[in-house]
Design an enzyme around this catalytic site. Sequence first.
Site, short mmCIF file in Angstrom:
data_model
loop_
_atom_site.label_atom_id
_atom_site.label_comp_id
_atom_site.label_asym_id
_atom_site.label_seq_id
_atom_site.Cartn_x
_atom_site.Cartn_y
_atom_site.Cartn_z
N PHE A 1 0.82 -1.21 0.00
CA PHE A 1 0.00 0.00 0.00
C PHE A 1 0.86 1.26 0.00
CE2 PHE A 1 -1.94 3.42 2.44
CZ PHE A 1 -3.20 3.55 1.87
N ASP A 2 1.85 1.34 0.90
CA ASP A 2 2.70 2.54 1.00
C ASP A 2 3.39 2.83 -0.32
OD1 ASP A 2 2.44 1.03 3.42
OD2 ASP A 2 3.85 2.40 4.37
N THR A 3 3.99 1.77 -0.88
CA THR A 3 4.74 1.95 -2.13
C THR A 3 3.84 2.42 -3.25
OG1 THR A 3 6.27 0.18 -1.46
CG2 THR A 3 6.24 0.79 -3.80
#
Length: 437
Positions: free
Chosen positions: A206-208
């Site tokens: 998700f972050d990436t």
Amino acid sequence: MSHLVTERGTPAGPPPAPRDGGRGRLVEVVVPVHNEERVLAASIGRLHGYLADTFPYAFRITVVDNASTDGTWTVASRLMAEHERVRAIRLDLKGRGRALRHAWGTSDADVVAYMDVDLSTDLDAFLPLVAPLISGHSDLAIGSRLSRGSAVVRGPRREVISRCYNLLLRATLAAGFSDAQCGFKAARTEIVQALLPRVEDEEWFFDTELLLLAERNGLRIHEVPVDWVDDPDSRVDVLRTARDDLRGMARVGRRMVTGAFRAPVAGRGGGRDADAGRARLPAGMAHQLPVFAVIGIFSTLAQLVLFVLFRLVMGPLWSNALSLVITAVGNTAANRRFTFGVTGPRRAFRQQLEGGLAFLIGLALSTGGLALLHAAAPGSSRTVEVLALVAANGTATLVRFLLMRAWIFHPRRLGRPAGGAPADAAPAAEETGGPVS
């Protein structure tokens, strides 16, 4: 579907009246947790005390329980009863991305942030993280363990994993940020809420994906060097996470190629459109980078599979060399056709030979990396071998792209105008002058 369950029913109230010269902004810090009953109370108590004593803005701490099966929810509920500025959310499905999507997507704060429950990052970096967002200077902010000025204490295994992953992101998807995985991030709420519907992952990628989407749409990402101490109790499944990350990278690469990786936000390039960030790329690169990235991802996956298979019958150096030879020919042919728009047999053999030189550089880097690994840590596991191989191949991939663009398929050598294949246009005509079929 995930649902919200709180024992007090409502989140913290509206931010207090402006103080400290009118800086009455609300910052919401989200802490996703799964089966963390042993450390949750101490971590939230430490975080709450630090923010209450030193943070110049109004704050709220939101604990998101991701389907814990221990006493985590009981602890979170008690913390919510004890502290006015702590709230708790319970979700019935796991996934860090799912937790952040829910909390950030429904937040009424000016700035949203998150940090891991182990508080591995020194909290003194939190104000430098959010200040550029409150001032409007930046859109998102991340803590970086790989920036100059950071101080990191962690084992070699996690160090190798982190560097491999971030190197692969830069080499294949042209990521401009240095550390995608650090659990210490923040964003302007209106920005992140515009991006969230276009982010598909619900777990560790998700972050990436969020950062790649922001960067692709011309948003500004601020990086803060952090002091970081590894949590020895980490329960991350490394192999499963690595596999899911590679799948996520391939999916994002496909969306970049098709032009679907966009969000309804105005970038920093004058606010003209969602592609403002791409307009600053050198001629032709906006088309070449995503195509090269997708080919590179599939080549890397193919080479890793072959490497693991060959390791059943031979040593690591020969396994690496043979898997690279097999994938190098296909990689050069695919980039010739799809990345640089060259078709037909003319100069194909010469270009394969020149691509072989790039292969030799990759062979030297990856073989040297494996040799150094076994010299420094004899008897390394297959997992560590594969991670070291990913890091070396990430560097080799970047070198190969630069060689292909600046030498093997340079427009002057192909008899084309400067700039090569048109950016974001139809595939270029073959070098013999006919159309691409």
